[in-house]
Design an enzyme around this catalytic site. Structure first.
Site, PDB file in Angstrom:
ATOM      1  N   SER A 263       0.844  -1.202   0.000  1.00 44.79           N
ATOM      2  CA  SER A 263       0.000   0.000   0.000  1.00 44.79           C
ATOM      3  C   SER A 263       0.871   1.240   0.000  1.00 44.79           C
ATOM      4  CB  SER A 263      -0.891  -0.001   1.240  1.00 44.79           C
ATOM      5  OG  SER A 263      -0.091   0.288   2.376  1.00 44.79           O
ATOM      6  N   LYS A 264       0.238   2.364  -0.259  1.00 44.05           N
ATOM      7  CA  LYS A 264       0.932   3.646  -0.246  1.00 44.05           C
ATOM      8  C   LYS A 264       1.599   3.857   1.125  1.00 44.05           C
ATOM      9  CE  LYS A 264      -1.117   7.790   0.560  1.00 44.05           C
ATOM     10  NZ  LYS A 264      -0.109   8.488   1.342  1.00 44.05           N
ATOM     11  N   ARG A 265       0.887   3.432   2.152  1.00 41.12           N
ATOM     12  CA  ARG A 265       1.429   3.597   3.508  1.00 41.12           C
ATOM     13  C   ARG A 265       2.731   2.825   3.697  1.00 41.12           C
ATOM     14  NH1 ARG A 265      -3.725   3.393   4.676  1.00 41.12           N
ATOM     15  NH2 ARG A 265      -3.664   1.173   5.124  1.00 41.12           N
TER      16      ARG A 265
END
Ligand code: GLU
Length: 505
Positions: A263-265
């Site tokens: 994910s972007k995170r």
């Protein structure tokens, strides 16, 4: 039949590298089969719509060199290519499904739905949903008398249209990567097809548009596999089974440790980009870094993506786009998720830097050097001279500045500590004498410079190694960089003398 594939993103934010890989596989398949690659914007969910995201997606495709044959800005025979502009097309199909008993009107309010979820929970259903077990207890055209339904519709009561998923049916599709995949219809909910605002949901729109746009193959992320039975049922119920595209659900791209979807995170946490290009969220103004701005060459980025879940079986890793078109085979894509490895991504970029023509590299590296120098008109000739001298030490494009800034600007920090301890009069005299010789010389090339340096070393009874490091520190500022006489040649006589005198006084 002409091959037609599509990438169908929802314009909701930055473009994840998994999305670009979906684009790539579509693109390769289209090119290999002389087909068309379509970009369709799926913007029917107004609540998730983000201004600027569509343009950003198109810019990403352009940067990657994976441009569509048809798109909202390059309309073909099947225009428009934005679902919001096709709104008028969908209701008719939803109505047809209702008329033929494959869908129904549902008048339930938010409260009704919440009550259903609460009450069903008590009934031991772990995930209560609108389906064959609950639909007959709700307010819809299956449970209400026909005249009441008519009155509600005439009065303009808000309604949605839901698919009526048949009970006890095995829904099967053949996936080009996974083979035969079957679903138990009893576990599939009655998804909304047409919303109260008249907009279709993704499920209806994707099927109608794939049909109307004559899509032959639909490649998309594995996360859409659970929706596939709804889509297959719609293809069947709309009487289009014969035209249904061949599916391929692409494996997820996983976190580096293999634990779940990347994910972007994860990128923020681990310090690498997940989006193709920088994305600034218009609501929060927060910018998420992209591969482009980090200094990836688009061809390297694309090559790296091709290898996430695919290989040609020979161990070859570096492929040009043309070679990928020749060799890519969707049937060889792995079923299992592919772990993302940022070090490997950098390895690809390093490879591409070594094999890209110097003039081309200079153009790619120029913006990073210009930014550091605060100028907009860097001498590309100078940069093209510098590039081959340092490219083996460069992995990302900003490294051309890190490794070569002293070619463009007098070093601002000098590691004097590295030479101080061993500095003495003899060395001082050597540099004074050598700069005297340099003042008089017209032969400003690395070979002559090295020869005169060597002669002077001998005359002063020194060893070359005694004065090489000091010379490097003077010219570069630190213990790095390519051959020191080559550096002197490139920066020129005046600048070389200035840097030597700056230290020796
Ligand atoms: N609009 C969907 C998405 O945002 C497309 C899925 C599909 O390709 O069917 O990914």
């Amino acid at each position: 039949m002409k091959v037609r594939v599509r990438f169908a993103p929802s314009p909701t934010g930055g473009l994840h590298l998994g999305g670009v890989r979906t684009v790539l596989f579509n693109y390769l398949f289209a090119r290999a089969h002389g087909g068309d690659f379509v970009l369709r914007i799926e913007d029917t969910d107004q609540a998730r719509f983000v201004a600027g995201a569509e343009q950003y997606i198109m810019d990403c495709l352009q940067w990657c060199g994976l441009e569509p044959d048809e798109s909202p800005v390059k309309e073909g025979q099947y225009a428009p290519y934005r679902q919001s502009e096709r709104k008028h097309l969908y209701a008719e199909y939803a109505q047809k499904l209702v008329t033929e008993g494959n869908a129904y009107y549902a008048f339930d309010t938010t409260d009704d739905l919440e009550r259903m979820r609460r009450e069903m929970k008590k009934d031991e259903h772990s995930v209560p949903q609108y389906d064959k077990t609950t639909r007959m207890q709700m307010r819809n055209s299956l449970t209400l008398p026909a005249d009441e339904v008519k009155t509600l519709l005439d009065q303009g009561t808000p309604y949605v249209i839901r698919i009526k998923v048949p009970a006890d049916k095995t829904v099967t599709l053949t996936d080009m990567i996974r083979g035969e995949v079957s679903f138990d219809s009893n576990l599939v909910d009655d998804k909304v097809l047409l919303k109260a605002d008249g907009m279709p949901t993704y499920h209806l729109a994707v099927v109608v548009d794939d049909y109307l746009m004559k899509i032959t193959h639909a490649f998309r992320g594995e996360e859409w596999l659970p929706s596939a039975p709804v889509h297959v049922l719609l293809w069947e119920n709309l009487g289009w089974k014969e035209s249904m595209p061949q599916w391929a659900h692409l494996p997820l791209i996983l976190k580096p440790d293999g634990n779940g979807k990347l994910s972007k995170r994860d990128g923020d946490r681990l310090g690498f980009p997940v989006y193709a290009m920088n994305w600034t969220d218009p609501k929060t103004n927060e910018t998420t870094k992209g591969f482009r701005e980090m200094g990836f060459i688009p061809q390297a980025f694309v090559n790296m993506l091709a290898m996430l879940g695919w290989n040609d079986g020979t161990g070859q890793e570096v492929f040009s786009l043309d070679e990928l078109v020749q060799k890519f085979d969707i049937g060889r894509v792995h079923k299992g998720g592919a772990k993302f490895d940022f070090e490997k991504a950098k390895w690809f970029n390093h490879q591409y830097i070594q094999h890209t023509d110097n003039e081309e590299l200079a153009k790619l590296a120029a913006p990073y050097v210009e930014k550091e120098l605060g100028i907009g008109n860097l001498d590309l000739g100078l940069l093209s001279t510098v590039v081959p001298l340092i490219k083996d030490r460069c992995t990302l494009l900003p490294d051309f500045w890190e490794q070569g800034h002293f070619f463009f600007r007098t070093p601002t920090t000098i590691d004097e500590a590295a030479i101080k301890d061993k500095w003495n009069d003899q060395k001082q005299q050597f540099f004074t004498a050598w700069t005297g010789i340099l003042t008089a010389t017209d032969n400003w090339n690395h070979q002559d410079l090295e020869n005169s340096f060597n002669e002077e070393v001998t005359k002063h009874g020194l060893k070359k190694g005694d004065v090489m490091l000091p010379l490097r520190i003077m010219l570069v500022g630190g213990k790095f960089g390519p051959g020191v006489f080559v550096i002197a040649e490139v920066i020129g006589k005046e600048e070389t003398m200035k840097r030597i005198k700056h230290i020796t006084g």
